[in-house]
Design an enzyme around this catalytic site. Structure first.
Site, short mmCIF file in Angstrom:
data_model
loop_
_atom_site.label_atom_id
_atom_site.label_comp_id
_atom_site.label_asym_id
_atom_site.label_seq_id
_atom_site.Cartn_x
_atom_site.Cartn_y
_atom_site.Cartn_z
N GLY A 1 1.10 -0.56 -4.67
CA GLY A 1 -0.11 -1.37 -4.64
C GLY A 1 -0.88 -1.22 -5.93
O GLY A 1 -1.18 -0.09 -6.33
N TYR B 1 14.53 -2.51 -2.39
CA TYR B 1 13.63 -2.90 -3.48
C TYR B 1 12.35 -2.09 -3.56
O TYR B 1 11.92 -1.70 -4.65
CB TYR B 1 13.31 -4.39 -3.31
CG TYR B 1 12.23 -4.93 -4.22
CD1 TYR B 1 12.48 -5.13 -5.57
CD2 TYR B 1 10.98 -5.25 -3.71
CE1 TYR B 1 11.48 -5.63 -6.41
CE2 TYR B 1 9.98 -5.76 -4.55
CZ TYR B 1 10.24 -5.94 -5.89
OH TYR B 1 9.26 -6.42 -6.70
N SER C 1 14.76 -3.60 -11.06
CA SER C 1 15.21 -3.23 -9.72
C SER C 1 16.71 -3.53 -9.52
O SER C 1 17.35 -2.94 -8.66
CB SER C 1 14.38 -3.93 -8.66
OG SER C 1 14.30 -5.30 -8.95
N ASP D 1 21.13 -8.91 -9.13
CA ASP D 1 19.72 -8.71 -8.76
C ASP D 1 19.69 -8.20 -7.32
O ASP D 1 20.67 -8.31 -6.59
CB ASP D 1 18.94 -10.03 -8.89
CG ASP D 1 17.44 -9.77 -9.08
OD1 ASP D 1 17.02 -8.60 -9.03
OD2 ASP D 1 16.70 -10.74 -9.28
N ASN E 1 -1.03 1.68 5.48
CA ASN E 1 0.10 0.95 4.91
C ASN E 1 0.78 0.21 6.05
O ASN E 1 1.20 0.82 7.02
CB ASN E 1 1.09 1.92 4.25
CG ASN E 1 2.36 1.26 3.74
OD1 ASN E 1 3.38 1.90 3.61
ND2 ASN E 1 2.30 -0.02 3.44
N GLY E 2 0.87 -1.13 5.93
CA GLY E 2 1.49 -1.92 7.00
C GLY E 2 0.63 -3.12 7.33
O GLY E 2 -0.32 -3.43 6.63
N CYS F 1 0.79 -1.23 0.00
CA CYS F 1 0.00 0.00 0.00
C CYS F 1 0.83 1.28 0.00
O CYS F 1 1.90 1.34 0.57
CB CYS F 1 -0.96 0.09 1.16
SG CYS F 1 -2.03 -1.35 1.30
#
Ligand code: SF4
Length: 486
Positions: free
Chosen positions: A32, A259, A300, A362, A106-107, A5
């Site tokens: 999200g 990331y 990423s 990566d 968020n969480g 989120c």
């Protein structure tokens, strides 16, 4: 792994804010992609629009023009707790008090069942942990605002939030005020910005990440402190610490740097892109190898690969092309389907790869499907050697604080040593950045981080009986390794 989120809020007297909120949550789309929504108030009435899908799918010109008001919160969701359906799209709204309130989260909370019971919800009724928080806040109405100028939700937040455990960055609103709250560990980011620089109309903004401020022309003011509540309304911004000094322990998720966060986000004053490049530089010093080309697993892995190439003086090149039109449309049910999904997303550049000794960088190895398929594709395309370099330590424990991770049984590093992983992935060599080097690359001296998925040291108690903690070979009730922080 998926972030769980993005949250955004804006208070700008005299200005319509629905479009600003659209731009804000659009900038947070990476956090999200399952549902999006916003709640807007004109000072009297709160209107909520939310639906499944991406921000640009949920909101069109007609919807935005109908959302009138100077106060709003917005949300982009990926589910970690609670199913992916309309009921769990946010903001959550409760019709209590003068005009109700709305909440974006968020969480992940860690003691949801106990909290749901306290909110008077029957077992199984709450659809998500955010639903439980909305229920607890609604049950505590009417609140006792410590100062009438703070809005009716302020006292309710101060009564309820100190009882919560786990990870939460909230944006909330009633008809007249905007509120931002961070948990006492500050697991998930939340920052405050100001509109009104350079002659623009004035106002205040809250956002998960600083680029959401940039895109609407707001200036970054500061990050909210762990445990802090900010109340934003007609009398300005007021800050309250909701937790006792010994409960506050700064533990921003270290994977925001590895990331999750956008590369242009600043956390603890440090730009994420620069930190990722430094991870690659330190990885090159820590795990050098003779090779012809450094390449990234896009996207990423790109900054760390650039850093590796610079430090090692091995040329950087592109070895994989990413299909940029692939979004998250469904959950791949099994290993083969996930492998097909990797091949749909990434394709090798044969001329760049053939006959070369490659360093493939990566940011993390979680379940291994992507990297194992990538190694196979590179070999099929004629790579002479494939040396894997990972710009974070082995990911061996599941996250309980707002990130969707596989169970421990599915995490490659939970059940294999580095040589075993090297053989399983089909690589010539494999090395992970050490935790010390990861922290050195971030460079936020003296600041604490959550690194539980790398160390098993959980800063907030997690349910030991949870199946997500079982590694292959664990007997029921007996965990491999320790959970030292629990
Ligand atoms: S367990 Fe890992 S992913 Fe979860 S908050 Fe901590 S560092 Fe972040």
């Amino acid at each position: 792994m998926k972030e769980a989120c993005g949250v955004f809020g804006v208070y700008a007297p005299g200005q319509p804010v629905a479009r600003l909120t659209f731009d804000g949550i659009y900038a947070l789309q990476h956090r999200g992609q399952e549902s999006a929504g916003m709640a807007v108030s004109d000072g009297e009435t709160i209107t909520v629009v939310k639906d499944m899908g991406l921000v640009a799918t949920v909101f069109d010109e007609r919807t935005l023009s109908a959302l009138q008001g100077h106060l709003a919160i917005g949300h982009t969701r990926y589910s970690t707790h609670g199913s992916s359906d309309w009921r769990n799209a946010q903001p959550a709204y409760r019709a209590v008090g003068r005009a109700g309130f709305a909440l974006g989260h968020n969480g992940n909370l860690t003691e949801t069942d106990t909290l749901a019971e306290r909110a008077g919800m029957l077992p199984g009724v709450a659809t998500s942990d955010s639903d439980v928080v909305a229920g607890l806040l609604a049950a505590a109405y009417p609140g006792t605002a410590s100062d009438p100028a703070d809005g009716e939700l302020a006292g309710v937040i101060q009564a309820v939030v100190p009882e919560l455990a786990g990870a939460f960055s909230f944006v909330l609103m009633d008809a007249t005020h905007l509120y931002g709250v961070r948990d006492p560990h500050g697991f998930r980011p939340l920052c405050l910005g100001r509109l009104g620089e350079a002659g623009r109309p004035a106002g205040w903004v809250l956002a998960s990440e600083s680029p959401a401020l940039d895109v609407i022309g707001a200036a970054f003011v500061r990050e909210l402190s762990p445990g802090e509540l900010v109340v934003i309304g007609p009398s300005g911004v007021r800050s309250v610490q909701l937790f006792a000094e010994d409960q506050v322990d700064d533990r921003l998720c270290i994977f925001e740097f590895v990331y999750f966060a956008r590369p242009d986000t600043r956390l603890h004053g440090i730009e994420v892109h620069g930190a990722r490049r430094r991870m690659g530089e330190l990885l090159a010093r820590q795990a050098p190898v003779d090779a012809d080309m450094v390449m990234a697993v896009p996207e990423s892995g790109v900054p760390a690969a650039e850093g590796y190439a610079k430090e090692s003086a091995i040329p950087y090149g592109q070895g994989l092309v990413k299909n940029r039109y692939i979004g998250r449309t469904f959950i791949d049910p099994d290993h083969q389907a996930r492998e097909r999904a990797v091949r749909r997303k990434l394709n090798p550049l044969r001329d760049n790869i053939e006959g070369k000794r490659l360093v493939v960088v990566d940011d993390s190895i979680v379940r291994s499907t992507t990297i194992r398929t990538v190694v196979a594709m590179l070999r099929e395309a004629g790579a002479a050697e494939v040396h894997l370099r990972v710009s974070s330590p082995p990911f061996a424990w599941p996250c309980f604080y707002g990130i969707d991770t596989p169970t421990r049984a599915e995490l490659l590093a939970a059940s294999m040593t580095v040589p075993e992983m090297t053989a399983y992935l089909g690589a010539d060599s494999l090395a992970f950045l050490t935790l010390d080097n990861l922290k050195a690359a971030i460079g936020a001296g003296g600041v604490g981080f959550c690194d539980a998925c790398l160390t098993g040291e959980y800063p907030v108690s997690v349910p030991l009986a949870d199946d997500r903690l079982r590694a292959p070979g664990d007997r029921p009730g007996v965990l491999q390794g320790a959970l030292p922080g629990v």
